[in-house]
Structures are given as C-alpha cells and as structure tokens.
Design a protein around this motif. Structure first.
Motif, short mmCIF file in Angstrom:
data_model
loop_
_atom_site.label_atom_id
_atom_site.label_comp_id
_atom_site.label_asym_id
_atom_site.label_seq_id
_atom_site.Cartn_x
_atom_site.Cartn_y
_atom_site.Cartn_z
N VAL A 159 -6.78 26.41 52.72
CA VAL A 159 -6.88 27.78 53.23
C VAL A 159 -8.27 28.35 52.96
O VAL A 159 -8.67 28.51 51.81
CB VAL A 159 -5.80 28.69 52.62
N VAL A 165 -1.73 36.00 53.88
CA VAL A 165 -2.36 36.70 52.77
C VAL A 165 -3.24 35.77 51.93
O VAL A 165 -3.80 36.18 50.92
CB VAL A 165 -1.33 37.39 51.84
N CYS A 199 -2.35 33.03 50.19
CA CYS A 199 -1.77 32.77 48.87
C CYS A 199 -1.82 31.30 48.47
O CYS A 199 -1.51 30.96 47.34
CB CYS A 199 -0.34 33.26 48.84
N HIS A 200 -2.15 30.41 49.38
CA HIS A 200 -2.21 28.97 49.10
C HIS A 200 -0.86 28.33 48.84
O HIS A 200 -0.79 27.19 48.37
CB HIS A 200 -3.15 28.64 47.93
N ALA A 201 0.21 29.06 49.10
CA ALA A 201 1.54 28.48 48.88
C ALA A 201 1.74 27.25 49.76
O ALA A 201 2.25 26.22 49.31
CB ALA A 201 2.63 29.51 49.17
#
Ligand SMILES: Nc1nc2c(c(=O)[nH]1)N[C@H]1C(S)=C(S)[C@@H](COP(=O)(O)OP(=O)(O)OC[C@H]3O[C@@H](n4cnc5c(=O)[nH]c(N)nc54)[C@H](O)[C@@H]3O)O[C@H]1N2
Ligand SMILES: Nc1nc2c(c(=O)[nH]1)N[C@H]1C(S)=C(S)[C@@H](COP(=O)(O)OP(=O)(O)OC[C@H]3O[C@@H](n4cnc5c(=O)[nH]c(N)nc54)[C@H](O)[C@@H]3O)O[C@H]1N2
Ligand code: SF4
Ligand code: SF4
Ligand code: SF4
Ligand code: SF4
Ligand code: SF4
Ligand SMILES: [Mo]
Lengths: 293, 248, 935
Positions: B61, B22, B24-26
């Motif tokens: 990302v 998605v 989210c850059h987590a």
C-alpha cells in the motif's frame, strides 16, 4: 534496472561471440585447421560463456531447459532456440573447417544468420518491454547488432570494415543515449496514469509501502547519478570506440588488435552497464522515484 | 502456455476504492499470512530482525499526496497488487510457461515448479505486481487467492480473497467482471472505475475507484449569514426563547 | 490449445480453528486461529464477533509473527549486572516467586503504600486492582492517566459515558460525522467499518486534525486546526448555533441540567434534601426535583427567595457563549480556521441535525413516566480521541465537545452518538477513590474513582498526597485513572514519599511510555549515598525483551496472547456495542514452549503466598489455582462475576451463580458473549425506563439510575469555591488561581500550558505523534512483518517549512524543545498544518532490545519524540515546576509540545544515542519462511 553482472557479461560476451560467428559463417575470414579452431574457440567461449553466465541470475538454473518451451511468445525462448541453432550449424560448419578443411558455405551462412538472429532476439527481450521506455525502440536491436558485429569484426581483423563499424557503433550509441534520456519522460506513462489520480491534482509519493527495500526497488529502481553517468559514457566511448579506432587506424597487427579488442569489450561492458543502470522501469513511478526530472 | 487465452470464461478481479482506503495495511498482512502458508512456497523474509529487513509481499500500500490547483493537499492511500491483465505482458514474456492466465477465470498465476526465476515477467509487468522470492528463487505474485475462492473447505462466504475478507473499511471488492450485472461491474461503472496505465495496453481487469471530491464546504461570508441569528445578545435570546418555549 | 497445470483449488486450510480474542492492540477483535500440527498457521477475523465482524487489521493478521517472535522472554530472570545493562540469570519460578514474596511481604506487613503497582495497558484491571486492594497499597493504577483520562473523565462526568471505546456513533443512521484528533483509536476496526458504512450512504465526514492521514485522509472535509485550539473552535460553533437558535430546546429541557437552578451566590446547583437537582416545572411553575413525574422542566425557569433570583444553567450558558470572545472572528486566527469556514460548518451541523432529523416509530417511556410515540434523532455524530485529550486544556475541550453534542440533541438518539453498556451510568454511582492504609490488611476500597468535591480528595491528615502519583490532589483533583507517568519521578524525588518496590506490568516505562526518557532512565539507575538504588526494588512482567526489562531486578515472563486465559470483563472495559452487552475471553489456543506463565495466574499464586485474604481459602491454601479459576469462580457481588455470559446453569446473563462450565461455553460461542439490548431500548438509554430495568436485570446497576447530562458540572464549581477560600479543605495558595481559572463549571478554553511557559517565538512549531495503523506502540517493532512497514520514522514537516529550511526528503534536522533536542531525518508533507511537525509514535528502539540487531533501522533511523517532552514544565520563576499535564485530571499533555527545527549535517544515526543493552534473548534469525504443516 539493476545492472546485474551476470547479464552484463552475458549480453556483452555472447554478443561479440555471435558477432564473430557471423563473420566466420560468411567466411570472413575462412581459416582452416588449427587457426579455425582458435577462432571458433574464441567465438564459442564468448557465446557459450555468456550464455552460461546468464543462468547465474536465475533462481533455478537447473530448470534452465524449460526456457526452450515458449518460443511462440517469449523472446528469451526464441533466443535459446536461435542460439542453439546457430551453435548447431556453426559446429558442423566448424567441424568442416577444422577437421576437413572445407567450408560448407550454406551451413556457414545459415549459422551466421542464426547468430545474428540470436543477438537480435537477445536485444528484443529488452526492446519489446513497454515498461522500460528507454529500451522500447528499434534502436535497441540496432545497437546490439552493430556492437555484436563490431566486436566480431575486431577479432576477425576486418580492417576498414571494422573502422566503419566502430564509427557506426559510436554514432548509434550516442543516438541511443540522446533518445534514451528523453524516452521515459517522453512516454505516455506518468505518475498520473500509474495512479490514475491525475484528475485530482499534482501527485507526489508521500510514503512508500514499506520503509525498507524490496525486490522491485532493488531490481527496477536503480538510480545512477547524472554526473556519474556522463563520466561513464565518456569512458565507454573512449574504450569502445576511441581507443580501437586509434589503434587500428595506426597500426594493424596482432597486438593492436588484441588491445583494441579488450578495450572495445571493456567499453561494451560499460555501455551495457549503462544500458541497464540507466533504464527506468515504469514501476519506479509508484515509488515516486522518477518524477520531475 | 504463455500464449494468452483468446477469451476467458470469467474475468475475476478486484475493485479497489481509493475513496475509502484508509491505508491500514490490513490487506497487505493478511495477504502475506494467507499466502505464506498456502499457494506455493512461503513468502520469505530476509534479515527479518536485522538492519535491512526485506520480504516478499504480493500486495503493498502506497501513499500519495495530491495537490489540487485550488485548496488543501489531499492524501490518497493506494494498494497495489496484480491486476490480472487481459493482455498480460508478464505471461507472454515468460520463457518457461510457468506464467499463465487461466482460461476459466482469467487469473494470472505462476506455476512454481516450472519457474526458473529469470525475472523477465517482473520486468514486463508495469505495476510491480511480481516479486522474486529471495529464498526460493521463484516468482511470486497475487493469486487472487485461487486457493480460497473455490475452496470447499471454507464456508461459502469466506470464498473471497484474504485481502477482501479482511479489509476493515470495505475498500476492496471481488467479483466477476465478465458478468455485466455483477457487483464489481456496477460499483465500477457508477463510481467511474478506471484502469492503471491504460497506455501500456495491458487491459487490467482490476479497477480503481477515484477519491470523491473533497473539501466542498465553502466558506460563508459574514455579510450573508445563512445561519440567521435570532439574537445577538443574551437578552434578545431570552426573549426569543420565551416565544419558542410557549410552543412546548 | 492452452494446457494449464493441474491446480488443487480446495487445499485443506487447517486442522482446526480456535476462536479467541486478539491482543495485538486493545481493540479486542475476535479471531479465528487456524492451527496446523498444533502451530498457528493463519489468523483471520471472526465473522460473528461484535467488534470486528470478520475483518482484521494488519497487526491482527501479523499475530503469527508475535507468537513466534524471537524476542519472547523464555524464563524468569534475575538481574545480575547493573540496572540497564541487560545482564540476567535465568531462574526457576519457585525462585522467582520466593524473591517476589521476600520483597513484598515485609512491605505489606509494615507499609503497604511502599508498593507501587502500576499496570500499563492492562486488560485485567478489575483483577489487578482487586489484587492491589487486597495487598493494601493505595498505589495502584493503569495507563489511563497518560493515555486519555481527559476524554474518559469529561465524558463520564458530563454525559455518563465517554468517547474512547465507551460509545460509538450510530453508524447505520448518522448523516454527518465529525471526528476530532483521531489517528487510529482503540476502537480501530469498528471505526473503519463504520466509516465504510458512512461512505456507502454518502454521509458527510468532517475531520478536524492538524494532520491529514488515515481516517482524516478519507474524510470529505479536512480542518487542519492548530493543535490545542479545538476548544475554541468548538465553542465558536456553539456560539453560532446558539445565536441562530439552532439548538434542541426540548432535549435540553428534558435530559440535561440546562433547566436546573443555580444559586447565584455560591454557583452551586439547587438541590432538594435528597440531593436531587431542582428545576422549575413549566406546567405548574413549581420548583421540583428534576425527575418528578409528569413535569416539564423550564429552560427559562426562575425562582426568587430572600431577594435573590435563581436562574437556570441555561441562562448562564447563553450569557457565556453569546459573548463576542466566542465568535468565529475572535478565534479564527488562533485556530487557523477562517470565520467563514466555522460558520459554514455550524450551518451544516444545524441543517443535518434539524432539517434531516429522523423519527423512529418506536414508543418508549421516560423516567418521568411520560410516554413518547416516537424516537427523534438528530443524525449528527462525533468522535474524538487523544488529539483533543492529550493537551493541558483537554478536559475542558472534551467537555466543550459534549456541550456541542448536547445542544444539538445528538446523544443517545437515532443517528447520534450512543454509549455502550455498562454505560450510560451517572458519575455518582461510580466508586470514589480510597486510600486508607492498614498494614497487613486490604485497602478500605477501590483505588480509583470519581470525586465530587474537595472532600473526596486523597489527602493525608497533613494535607499531603496519599498516593505516590499524587492523584486526586489539588494538583489534579479529578485524576480518575491515576498518574502512571508521575510514579517514577515522584518515587525518585521522594515526593510525596519514598517507596520500596515498584511493580510494573506491561508498560515500557524506560522508553516510549515515559516523558523525558533519558531522565527516567537516570531515575531508575541512580543510587543513594549507600550505593543502593533510589528506587530499591523493581519487579516487572513483560512478555518480550523490551527496553523496560533491562531496568528491572526481577522479571516475571508472561505468555503471549494466544497462550493464556484473559477476561475482557464487564467489570472493567468489556467489548459491548451500543446495541448490545458483550464481553469476551482469551484462552490458550497454543501451549507455551517456554518457561513462562500468565501474569494473572502468577498474581493468584503470589496473592496466596502473601496471604492476601481474597486469594487464600480459610485453611490458608491458594484460593484460585490460576486466572481461569478466578474468572469462573470469583464473585464481586452476589451473582456478579468477571464474566456476564453463561452464568448459573449456562443460561443466565449478568446475574447468576458460578457456572463451572462457563469458559467452555465462551469457547464454544467463539470466545465471546453477547446479549442484544431489547427492542425499544436502543436509544435514550439514560432516560428510557425499559432500558433501565434491563440494565438492572443484567447487573449493570442495582436500581434504575436515570440522570441528567451535566452541562454545568457542579464538582468543578466546588473545587473553584475551595480555591476562592470556602470550606475546610482548601488548595495551597500557589494553586488557587489555577484552579479558579481552569475548573470552570461550564466548558471553557484556555491556551495550552506549555505556550505560557516557553517563548513561542523561539519555539514556533507544534510537535505531535500519531499511532501508525500497522504498529502497536513499542511491541509491534519486534514483529518481522510489521517492522518492514514501519522500520523507521522520519519527522514530517510541512512543505512551507521544507522550503524555508531548504530541506529535501531524507536530510537531517535538529529538533529542539526547551527540554532537549534530537537529530532526525525529515520528510515533506503538504496535507499538514503549516506549523505542525509530527512523526509515528514509538518506532524508535533502543539498541539491543526486542531481539533486533544492533544496527536495526529502528535504532539508527527511528526515534522517539519523548526525549523532547518533560513531565514538568520549564520553570516560570514562581518557584514551582508545574506538571506537564491537564490541571484537572492530570492527563499527560503529550501534544502541548513546542519545538523549533534547524538543518544539520547529514548523519547516519538519529540522536540521542544510548548504550547498547545486552539482549537477554539473543538476536532473531537471519531468514524466515513461515510455513507450518507438511503440505
Ligand atoms: N510521544 C508519545 N509518547 C506516548 C504517546 C504518544 O502519543 N506520544 N502515547 C502514550 C500512550 S496513550 C500510551 S497508552 C503509552 C503506551 O506505552 P506502553 O504502555 O509502554 O506500550 P507498549 O510500548 O506497547 O509497551 C507495553 C509493554 O508491554 C509488553 N507486552 C506486550 N504484550 C505483553 C503481554 O502479553 N504480557 C506482558 N506482561 N507484557 C506485554 C511490551 O513488550 C511492552 O514492553 O505510550 C504513551 N507514550
Ligand atoms: N495501530 C495502533 N492502534 C492503537 C495504538 C497503537 O499504538 N497502534 N495505541 C492505542 C492507544 S494506547 C491509544 S491511547 C489510542 C489512541 O488513539 P488516537 O487518539 O487515535 O491516538 P494518536 O495516534 O495519539 O492520535 C492523535 C491524533 O490527534 C491529532 N491531534 C494532535 N493534537 C491535536 C489537536 O490539538 N487537535 C486535533 N483536532 N487533533 C490533534 C494527531 O494528529 C493524531 O491524528 O490508540 C490505540 N490504538
Ligand atoms: S485493508 Fe482496505 S483500507 Fe486497509 S490498506 Fe488495504 S484496502 Fe486500504
Ligand atoms: S498486473 Fe502485472 S503481473 Fe499482473 S497480470 Fe498484469 S502484467 Fe501480469
Ligand atoms: S521468473 Fe518464472 S514466471 Fe517469471 S518469466 Fe521467468 S520463468 Fe516465467
Ligand atoms: S487476492 Fe489474495 S493474493 Fe491477491 S492481493 Fe489479495 S490476498 Fe493477496
Ligand atoms: S484492531 Fe487489530 S490488533 Fe487490535 S484487536 Fe483488532 S485485529 Fe487485533
Ligand atoms: Mo494509550
């Protein structure tokens, strides 16, 4: 690629320096004593100065010696060894010339070949990179070598050979540019293969990972305007080829040689600046920077 | 050392699922968090509160838009980190031997003590997986969290890369590609896992899974309604209801 | 031979792990904080935590950069320059508290309502509201009013619980998931985990959103709807499903008020003398209360008396939604979704709901005493958030979505949408709002709550609003969360009255949380004839050097989330899952290195100094030493306190005596407490008697509370009736028509208000914001790692508009609304509704704030859309300025915004530009290498 001053200086200076050593090694000319010292001095200054300058872009210049270790695989390592070898043999050869007035031909030839090999390995650092299609061609070593020889020949004052070399350099340089301009888009690497999304449709970079810059963008995604580049190419040809030919074919003396040499060197540096600045690294594809042209 | 091992005992790597990421850059930040305090020098940031903040990240990302020939444009989030290539050009190019590919698991690492920061390995990597740390002048890259995956100080289940452990949408899988029965191999095979830039000849270990087909619900024509009306107006509907309710 | 360097692959990870709760956003994940040398070395997700199950988002991992942020306030501050300049003097806590008491004491003694206490994205609302109630002011609320009150209210009134984070799809069983207007949501990690579960099983995901990013990007289907038209789309689905009879008749009969009889004259529901809604029993034909044992309510029931025939809600519903105006053809153009597509989705929904239904072999007993052998599931589920909520038709749109869910029989069933304890819970057992002020005494009850008709409005004797934000008035009768966004404007205009002190906590009201930012700044700094500020005193608690800090007179610097106690309370918004009751705490895993104090602890002290009855002991001494003391020892009702876990001797749940060791037990348990709902109680909770008794045991209610889903919402009808001239409390004339038109007891759609106030030909575009996943409102911007990801924000516009205006990425445009204009950089987006433009929310910063350098990209290439949004709609010539809000709940209509764009010259800075604020904390360092410990 980012045209780093240290690398431009390194490749231009050391290239000419090793070119000069090449001719000296073959005894063209074969001065003795003080004159030999001057010639060798110039060659060493250029070659070693260039090498030293190349360490400026290192993160850890104090560890530079480690760069000798990987000659089996690394062109940089090979370059280091070859340069060392060239300088070693040329030094002994030079000592003979300067202090003993003798030319030990074998050493000279060995030194000369190693000098050229050094330039070749320098060029191979770039030429073997598949990631930079513009460089990934035998034309890269060809250009490096011919430029190196040309510079050397101007300084050694080789008359007609110089003129021929200059013409060759000019032609090869133009060929390199023409091919180079098509290299990236002619290569198989595209945003489609980079992302693997080619099957899905036409791909466009929507947003970079970070809104700011980063090492990759600074180092590899340097972009030169096309107009700017054309102007520089013209300047390059005029300085590197045009002026030297004009000068050397009209009057051949110390002054013209000197001016021709400086003009040529300046032109080579412009050529090198363009060599780096215009080189498109495939990583730019990820940033959507190299599409559509 | 910069010779590549002929064969590595294992082939550890990641599968990244472009269908579920998605964006989210987590993974980006957990990677930064773990790696700034672990393997090698910290991942520094320059001008962190200024006009040009820029730091070292081992995983970033991207987001792409894809326009199919027909239909709506799609958005694909695309994490990018080292692929631990089998034929890693970044290793062979390294003049100092700092870069190497581990025999035991194929992880490509930089031994920072030996790195002179020449940047050549980053030049050689087609994927932008290496970043020279501006504060320390050494090359940084994804370590596949080599200091997590074997770490006896971590509980067994945590011995996976930081980015894999944190990914909220389960878009990242870690495992051994040399084992034909491994989860990563299975997922990759069943979902058409692919290599990035195969033409570069790097033979990446990491695989990417393509987005699944999108927008497949096709319009329904008024003339052939599949949802058959029981009535067009309330009266008829109530009659239908009568019959229906009798069943209850 | 390859010789590899030696590598220690088992380095020590940390000295110690402390488990607490993240607060980089309101999702409240469990975190493992790794410490080295007493400093935070690394943060990762807690695997056992019910919310995040080990995963963590970008913000969560970046917590290290939050607790070391140079923008942290360091000591209490007293303003010494003019408001907005940023000139402060550091003072001691004694001085600070003295100043606060000096300001608040006289207010409490004379006019408690002259304190307006509003608390932003507060996670301690049950505590702060308790304090405010004790103080005696009616003027308390948190941020819900501008956030998503439409969603919350529509849900609670209709199904006894809401989307937001109060319910969730049955991720493990659902086969089709539809998500409306969500970018990131509060439930961010759970949604991502859930989506991945759906992907694993290949369940279909349909995203309805003008913008295709994030969750919407990975959805199988994208419906790029025109903003503000979801109600039409949803009701067209309802139309199609009804027409085809694809609705769950049994579910409707048993669990909803579809079979309830309506009085045709008044439109009110028929009730017995106990107020219970009446139905016709299909078995006997008798009219009986809905919950009578062993009846089967008749959807077609009729009851005639005095010549009038009472028909069921279902009857009206069928009449209404079968009308051609609800057909796909009728709405296709306006919604931008073709009729064929709407039909296809209706078909898909009906197929999954009815042809792929699930049956669990699980017997259960309903509230009418009937035993069921099975639990039938309709495995379609929905989620929605601000995209449908932040519009002026949001309440009704949210209701429409619940209607659709109910018709499909997909709430509280296997594979459907389920509520999380303390929900489900009927709207009637929520408190009603209170506003009776007695100087020197507490308020007569809680401030906020649920109204059920005109009688419950918060009006003074003379009919004027009792509350400063005009919540619960005719302008927005069902404003259950208050209207924080109107406080400053109302206080400034003295409408309904003036206040003395504005006390704010955790809300950046002079910047990104206000509409009309420049206007608000003016209101905060304007002076009257005497040279005094129109809003005389402003006290503010923030942890960082935000834009709002500059506008306060007294700053109470808060700790960061790793430095304090907090309580994610069952009395408020706990972290429950659909299958478990859960709550959590935060505790100081590191000690502050600055002169700061937890705000709640400061309130304990302030409460005592002000002599608030619940904050002092009998001898007048301070009752709660600090917030931790309160969390453990406060008792709301006998046996019930802020935390449900480890009560009494440490083994009681929900109800139980105070346990002095409670916090230790939470800490030992990872910072949270969870109690699974017993087997057999996981579904049908509002009607499942085993669940109901369990809920009573847990203290969620005092007695079982089965109820019906309210398709027909009677309180709305009551307001409508008042507008029609019935009853002794009636709206002012200018509001009658609006109330009549919008407060329909059955879900309806009407165009967003802004569309009627601006010329949509002049302002053809919709402008939206989205939450970036890696940034939390304004407070992520100070984070060294996160700001590299989102350091600026372009305005994204569709490819069509890019071509039309001959624009390239990075060029600059002027964006104008009727209210104002901004100059911003553009970027192209193809996967976007053609007539929509959007940007990331709250990236833009004011120069001089957040310890950032003046020319930080956030200030030069970042911007707020808020400058274009006004809290009032443009004048319409009727003499009134209508609030830019939902007329029912007062929800701020952020997403109604209409704009136009034009290309401008290239620029080096976004506009408007504001003066630089002097930073009270200086500027952050030039480089950063975060490494703790000495290895
Ligand atoms: N254009 C546009 N505007 C919007 C929205 C939108 O969608 N579009 N959304 C709206 C919505 S839903 C919301 S909820 C608001 C959010 O807007 P705000 O509630 O203003 O949110 P934040 O910017 O996060 O700021 C809250 C303040 O809390 C401070 N803070 C952070 N941590 C702590 C702490 O631990 N203690 C204390 N005391 N203070 C702390 C921060 O420094 C910051 O100043 O924005 C609204 N504004
Ligand atoms: N990372 C992160 N997480 C957060 C926050 C944050 O700042 N950062 N903030 C928290 C807060 S306070 C809140 S309130 C929540 C909000 O969580 P969300 O509801 O996800 O909030 P928004 O980002 O405002 O997203 C609104 C979405 O609705 C879409 N939309 C707008 N108008 C319409 C419409 O008319 N119809 C449809 N179908 N879609 C529409 C927009 O395109 C956008 O995708 O997020 C919370 N979580
Ligand atoms: S954490 Fe997972 S979902 Fe998020 S960006 Fe990384 S891979 Fe994608
Ligand atoms: S991805 Fe790049 S850095 Fe990683 S192994 Fe391959 S070439 Fe080397
Ligand atoms: S930067 Fe370091 S690792 Fe990379 S090639 Fe140079 S020495 Fe090797
Ligand atoms: S494997 Fe480890 S080092 Fe590599 S990207 Fe993931 S977190 Fe970063
Ligand atoms: S979603 Fe992220 S920021 Fe929010 S609480 Fe969870 S980890 Fe923290
Ligand atoms: Mo919000």
């Amino acid at each position: 690629m980012r045209p780093a001053a240290s690398i431009i200086i390194f490749t231009s200076f050391s290239g000419i320096g090793f070119g000069l050593l090449f001719f000296l090694g073959f005894g063209l000319p074969a001065p003795r004593g003080f004159v030999a010292l001057i010639f060798l001095g110039i060659a060493y200054a250029l070659a070693i100065g260039g090498l030293i300058s190349s360490t400026f872009h290192l993160g850890h210049p104090e560890r530079a010696l480690k760069a000798f270790t990987q000659w089996k695989t690394s062109w940089l390592s090979r370059e280091a060894w070859l340069a060392l070898g060239a300088l070693f043999f040329m030094t002994i050869y030079g000592i003979g010339l300067v202090f003993f007035g003798v030319a030990i031909g074998l050493l000279g030839v060995l030194g000369a070949l190693l000098s050229l090999a050094t330039v070749y390995s320098t060029s191979m650092i770039y030429a073997h990179l598949k990631t930079v299609p513009r460089w990934n061609t035998p034309l890269t070593p060809t250009l490096f070598l011919v430029i190196s020889l040309t510079g050397g020949s101007i300084i050694t004052g080789l008359g007609e050979i110089t003129l021929i070399l200059l013409l060759m350099t000019g032609v090869i340089q133009v060929i390199v540019w023409i091919r180079g301009d098509r290299a990236f888009y002619g290569s198989q690497t595209k945003i489609e293969t980079a992302t693997g999304l080619g099957r899905e449709g036409e791909i466009r970079s929507f947003a970079p990972p970070h809104t700011g810059s980063n090492y990759l963008l600074r180092e590899f995604v340097y972009v030169v305007g096309r107009k700017h580049a054309s102007k520089l190419r013209l300047i390059c040809l005029v300085m590197m080829i045009g002026i030297p030919i004009a000068l050397l074919s009209t009057a051949f003396n110390f002054l013209t040689s000197l001016v021709a040499a400086f003009s040529h060197l300046a032109g080579v540096m412009v050529s090198r600046w363009l060599f780096f600045a215009q080189a498109e690294h495939v990583v730019g594809l990820y940033y959507g920077k190299r599409v559509g042209t | 050392m910069t010779e590549l091992p002929k064969k590595t005992k294992r082939k550890l790597g990641l599968v990244i699922d472009l269908d579920t990421c998605v964006g989210c850059h987590a993974c980006v930040v957990s990677c930064k968090g773990w790696n700034t305090k672990n393997y090698g020098v910290p991942l520094s940031d320059q001008d962190p509160y200024g006009s040009d903040p820029e730091g070292t990240f081992l995983n970033r990302v991207h987001t792409y838009e894809v326009q199919p020939v027909e239909g709506e444009a799609q958005l694909v989030h695309f994490p990018r980190s080292c692929l631990h290539c089998e034929d890693a050009p970044c290793v062979t190019v390294c003049p100092t031997g700092a870069s190497y590919k581990r025999v035991e698991d194929g992880i490509v690492l930089v031994n920072e003590q030996d790195c002179i920061g020449c940047g050549l390995c980053a030049w050689a990597c087609p994927y932008g997986a290496r970043e020279l740390d501006a504060a320390e002048g050494v090359m940084k890259k994804c370590t596949l969290c080599v200091d997590r995956i074997y770490n006896d100080n971590l509980p067994e289940e945590d011995r996976v890369p930081a980015c894999v452990r944190t990914c909220p949408s389960g878009a990242r899988h870690f495992g051994d590609f040399s084992d034909p029965g491994s989860e990563v191999n299975k997922i990759s095979e069943s979902r058409g896992g692919f290599d990035l830039m195969p033409e570069q000849g790097t033979k990446p270990v990491n695989k990417y899974l393509p987005p699944r087909p999108k927008d497949t619900i096709k319009e329904i024509d008024v003339l052939s309604p599949l949802l058959v009306p029981v009535a067009e107006e309330p009266k008829g509907f109530m009659d239908w209801l009568d019959k229906k309710l009798d069943g209850f | 031979m390859i010789d590899q360097p030696y590598l220690n692959t088992s380095p020590k990870v940390s000295d110690e792990i402390r488990q607490t709760t993240c607060y980089m956003c309101a999702c409240r994940c469990g975190i493992d904080v790794h410490l080295k040398d007493g400093k935070v070395a690394y943060i990762e997700g807690n695997r056992n935590h019910p919310v995040n199950k080990g995963v963590l988002c970008a913000k969560g991992s970046a917590g290290i950069m939050q607790v070391n942020a140079p923008s942290r306030l360091r000591a209490p501050l007293k303003r010494v320059g003019p408001r907005g300049a940023g000139k402060f003097k550091e003072i001691t806590w004694d001085e600070a508290l003295q100043l606060a008491v000096g300001c608040l004491k006289p207010v409490r003694d004379k006019n408690p309502e002259k304190l307006a206490f509003f608390t932003g994205r507060d996670q301690s609302q049950s505590f702060t509201s308790f304090w405010a109630q004790d103080f005696g002011t009616p003027n308390y609320a948190a941020h819900g009013g501008f956030c998503s009150v439409n969603m919350a209210t529509a849900g609670i009134y209709t199904i006894g619980g809401a989307f937001w984070e109060f319910g969730e799809p049955d991720w493990e069983k659902t086969k089709m998931f539809m998500i409306f207007g969500v970018a990131e949501d509060h439930d961010s990690n759970p949604i991502k985990i859930g989506l991945s579960r759906l992907k694993e099983r290949g369940s279909k995901i349909i995203a309805v959103n003008p913008i295709r990013t994030g969750y919407n990007a990975i959805a199988d289907e994208w419906i790029g709807i025109v903003p503000g038209t979801d109600g039409q789309f949803i009701l067209a689905l309802v139309h199609e499903l009804l027409k085809a009879g694809k609705i769950d008749l049994d579910y409707l009969s048993r669990y909803t008020n579809a079979p309830v009889l309506v009085d045709p004259g008044s439109g009110l529901l028929l009730r017995d003398k106990d107020g219970k809604q009446l139905v016709v029993d299909k078995r006997t034909g008798d009219v009986v209360p809905f919950d009578k044992t062993a009846i089967y309510p008749d959807l077609k029931g009729e009851y005639s008396e005095d010549g009038a025939c009472r028909k069921t809600v279902f009857h009206s519903l069928v009449e209404q939604y079968l009308k051609p105006e609800y057909s796909p053809e009728a709405v296709a153009e306006n919604t931008g979704i073709s009729a064929g597509k709407i039909r296809a989705i209706a078909l898909e929904l009906s197929k999954v709901a009815f042809e792929e239904s699930i049956e669990l072999d699980c017997s259960w007993k309903d509230f009418r005493g009937e035993e069921h052998k099975k639990m039938v599931g309709r495995p379609v589920s929905f989620h929605a958030m601000r995209g449908i909520s932040a519009h002026s038709n949001g309440f009704q749109t949210c209701r429409a979505l619940h209607l659709l869910q109910i018709l499909l029989g997909s709430i509280e069933v296997p594979g459907g949408f389920r509520l999380k304890p303390p929900y489900p819970k009927p709207a009637e057992i929520h408190p009603k709002p209170h506003c009776k002020v007695t100087p020197g005494f507490p308020l007569d009850g809680p401030h906020l709550g649920f109204v059920h008709g005109p009688d419950d409005l918060m009006l003074k004797e003379d009919g004027t609003p009792a509350r400063i934000d005009k919540a619960f008035t005719w302008e927005n009768p069902m404003s259950a969360h208050g209207l924080m966004h109107m406080v400053i404007s109302n206080a400034y205009h003295g409408d309904p009255y003036r206040i003395d002190t504005l006390f704010l906590y955790m809300a950046n009201m002079s910047w990104n949380s206000s509409m009309n930012t420049r206007g608000v700044i003016k209101m905060l700094t304007d002076v009257n004839e005497d040279g005094n500020y129109i809003i005389p005193n402003i006290i503010y608690s923030d942890a960082y050097s935000s834009e709002m800090v500059a506008y306060a007179d007294l700053i109470l610097p808060d700790t960061t989330y790793l430095e304090r106690h907090d309580c994610i309370s069952i009395l408020d918004r706990p972290i429950s899952k659909a299958g478990a009751l859960a709550d959590a705490i935060r505790w100081p895993v590191i000690t502050p290195d600055r002169n700061v104090r937890g705000f709640q602890s400061v309130l304990c002290e302030l409460g005592a100094k002000l002599g608030l009855p619940n904050f002092v002991n009998e001898d007048g001494s301070q009752k709660y030493k600090d917030y931790a003391d309160y969390i453990v020892n406060h008792i709301r009702k006998p046996g019930i306190g802020p935390l449900a876990g480890f009560r009494g001797d440490g083994t009681c749940t929900g109800r139980g005596e105070v346990n002095p060791k409670q916090l230790d037990q939470y800490i030992k348990n990872g910072g949270f407490f969870m109690k699974k709902i017993p087997d057999g109680c996981h579904y049908y909770k509002p009607w499942n008697m085993d669940y109901q008794s369990w809920a009573v045991e847990m203290g969620l209610y005092d007695s079982p509370q089965p109820y019906l889903f309210q398709l027909y919402l009677e309180p709305l009808r009551k307001f409508q009736r008042a507008a029609e001239g019935h009853g002794d409390r009636q709206p002012p004339d200018h509001l009658r028509e609006r109330i009549r038109n919008t407060m329909d007891p059955l879900p309806i759609w009407y165009p967003a208000f802004e569309d009627n106030h601006v010329n949509t030909t002049d302002y053809p575009l919709h402008a939206l914001t989205q939450r970036p996943m890696a940034m939390y409102h304004s407070w992520g911007g100070q984070n060294a790692w996160l700001r590299q990801i989102h350091g600026m924000n372009p305005l994204y516009i569709s490819s069509k508009l890019m071509r039309k205006h001959a624009l390239q990425d990075g060029e600059w445009i002027k964006v104008s609304s009727v209210h104002g204009s901004i100059i911003v950089p553009v970027a192209e987006m193809a996967a976007l509704n053609d007539d929509t433009v959007w940007t990331w929310n709250a990236i833009g910063k004011r120069k001089g704030t957040w310890a950032l350098e003046e020319n930080a990209p956030e200030t030069t290439k970042g911007f707020l859309l808020n400058h274009l949004i006004h809290e009032l709609l443009p004048p319409k010539g009727d003499g009134y300025r209508w609030a830019n809000a939902d007329p029912i709940t007062g929800q701020a209509a952020w997403f109604d915004l209409r704009v136009k764009i034009e290309k401008t010259e290239s620029s080096n800075s976004t506009e408007p530009r504001f003066e630089t604020i002097k930073s009270p904390v200086g500027v952050g360092p030039k480089s950063l290498q975060w490494k703790v410990g000495n290895d």
